[in-house]
Design an enzyme around this catalytic site. Structure first.
Site, short mmCIF file in Angstrom:
data_model
loop_
_atom_site.label_atom_id
_atom_site.label_comp_id
_atom_site.label_asym_id
_atom_site.label_seq_id
_atom_site.Cartn_x
_atom_site.Cartn_y
_atom_site.Cartn_z
N PHE A 25 0.87 -1.19 0.00
CA PHE A 25 0.00 0.00 0.00
C PHE A 25 0.89 1.23 0.00
O PHE A 25 1.79 1.35 0.83
CB PHE A 25 -0.90 0.01 1.24
CG PHE A 25 -1.95 1.09 1.21
CD1 PHE A 25 -3.22 0.82 0.72
CD2 PHE A 25 -1.66 2.37 1.64
CE1 PHE A 25 -4.19 1.82 0.68
CE2 PHE A 25 -2.62 3.38 1.60
CZ PHE A 25 -3.89 3.10 1.12
N ASP A 65 9.27 2.83 1.44
CA ASP A 65 8.09 3.58 1.87
C ASP A 65 7.91 3.34 3.37
O ASP A 65 7.38 2.31 3.80
CB ASP A 65 6.87 3.11 1.07
CG ASP A 65 5.59 3.82 1.51
OD1 ASP A 65 5.63 4.54 2.53
OD2 ASP A 65 4.56 3.66 0.84
N LYS A 70 2.69 10.50 8.04
CA LYS A 70 1.99 10.08 9.26
C LYS A 70 2.56 10.71 10.54
O LYS A 70 2.33 11.87 10.80
CB LYS A 70 1.95 8.56 9.33
CG LYS A 70 1.09 7.96 8.19
CD LYS A 70 0.63 6.59 8.49
CE LYS A 70 -0.02 5.89 7.30
NZ LYS A 70 -1.45 6.06 7.22
#
Ligand code: PLP
Length: 423
Positions: free
Chosen positions: A147, A232, A261
């Site tokens: 993702f 990532d 985040k």
């Protein structure tokens, strides 16, 4: 700010607005899952709804490493907002330069230059643009289940067809390989490949930890073919797994490292990618080739600086390791008692996933957990995995309470198993 005097009327108003103007099917799903309430305030590991019910917050998709409204981050943002919230973009400003230096110093190896943006997907978009510009190659290798966000470029790397299909054709040149399979990865990386894009631990796929040596093998495959390695760490980065970046224990230095985040300290949205000097060349040649009006704004960067300082000065990495080990040990014992409900638990630091044996059991488990005041996170690319992503400021006692609530919720689901399966 005091809570609304009539919480039920307030809830109806908010849910009604959400249903009519924001996201009808999500609003229905939330009601169905028993989430027919509205969040109001947060402090540390606690989230409080408008009825005054408290939850230990293990949700937030990994944004809340610092917990809610971390005082140091809030103060930094308030002070910055009062002085200079938005940059002219004509003059440099200190928060972006300082945060870039801190990231250059804190990221592994010779990673040095940073581009700031506003989300994880944007960080991945920028990283794949930089890789293509630097290598002048079209190919991108990503992983099944992976993702990376839902903008068009990042979506092309998504390892779940369900999210990609309605938007095809996406980026050409993307190939997906099984995650954790070093041989399959090595076979896919050739001279047409600009970059391999990997999560060091897959988050939305349900906390999938690759075998030892996988990142090293990915690094070697990229080096052999002259491709770049993009890690990532949007979800795993900034402490979530007990080290600042999850790639650190492997000793692997990527060419580009994406983050977002928790970089905003649970207060501001911010994304970033940091690259090695040699990889940065296309951005050096043309400083306007990749830009973002709000990327690196003073407020977000002030939050980022305070977030990194808090991690260092408050020992949050050590806390993440200790609380993560405590929680994982407790959950493993529960899984051992009830493998018919929880066949497996996986985790590193405060990134923890529980496999739930069936959708029906998952429904009961989630609703029991919510009743007991624990807010979990679903896994977007694998709904059978319920994740617990608590903040590093969670106390030992709160960690014990989470384990106890999970134990009770699993026992309740186990007691209903025969009934559910007969239904
Ligand atoms: N990359 C990873 C590994 C993620 O987990 C996510 C979000 O969950 C993203 C990228 C996308 O981030 P955002 O939702 O901020 O665009």
């Amino acid at each position: 700010m005091p809570m609304p005097p009539d919480p039920e009327a307030f809830i109806e108003q908010v849910l009604g607005d959400e249903e009519r103007y924001l996201n009808t099917s999500l609003a229905h799903l939330m009601r169905f899952m028993g989430l027919d309430t509205v969040e109001w305030e947060g402090e540390g590991a606690i989230l409080r709804d408008v009825r005054g019910k408290e939850y230990i917050d293990c949700s937030g998709y990994g944004v809340l490493f610092h917990g809610h409204s971390h005082p140091r981050v809030v103060r930094a943002v308030q002070e910055q907002a009062a002085r200079l919230a938005i940059s002219s973009r004509m003059l440099p400003h200190a928060p972006a330069a300082t945060l870039a230096r801190m990231l250059g110093e804190a990221t592994p190896g010779d990673l040095q230059y940073t581009f700031f943006c506003n989300s994880g997907a944007e960080a991945v978009e920028g990283a794949i643009k930089l890789a293509r510009a630097r290598t002048r190659r079209p190919g991108l290798i990503a992983t099944e289940g992976g993702f990376h966000g839902k903008t068009l470029g990042a979506l092309a790397l998504n390892g779940k067809a369900f999210y990609r299909d309605p938007f095809e054709p996406l980026l050409p040149g993307v190939r997906l390989v099984p995650f954790g399979d070093a041989a399959a990865l090595a076979a896919a990386v050739d001279e047409t490949v600009a970059a391999v894009v990997l999560e060091p631990i897959q988050g939305e796929a349900g906390v999938i930890i690759p075998p030892d040596g996988y990142l090293q093998a990915a690094r070697a495959a990229c080096d052999r073919a002259g491709a770049l390695l993009i890690l990532d760490e949007v979800q795993t980065g900034i402490g979530r797994t007990g080290t600042l970046f999850a790639c650190e224990p492997s000793g692997v230095v990527p060419d580009i490292l994406c983050m977002a985040k928790s970089l905003g300290g649970g207060v501001m949205p911010i994304g970033a990618f940091t690259a090695r000097p040699d990889v940065w060349q296309p951005f050096d040649e043309n400083p306007f080739i990749h830009t973002s009006t709000f990327g690196g704004n003073p407020l977000a960067c002030a939050a980022g600086i305070a977030a990194l300082e808090a991690i260092r000065e408050e020992g949050l990495l050590e806390k993440a390791k200790a609380r993560g080990a405590q929680m994982l040990a407790g959950l493993e014992a529960i899984a051992a008692d009830h493998p018919e409900v929880v066949p497996e638990v996986r985790g590193r630091g405060l990134l923890i996933g529980l496999d739930i044996a069936s959708q029906a059991l998952g429904g009961v488990f989630m609703s029991e957990l919510l009743d007991r005041g624990v807010l979990p996170t679903i896994s977007l690319n694998k709904l059978q995995v319920v994740r617990l992503l608590p903040p590093a400021v969670i106390s030992e006692e709160q960690t014990r309470q989470v384990v106890e609530a999970v134990g009770a919720a699993v026992a309740a689901a186990a007691a209903m198993k025969d009934e559910l399966e007969g239904a």
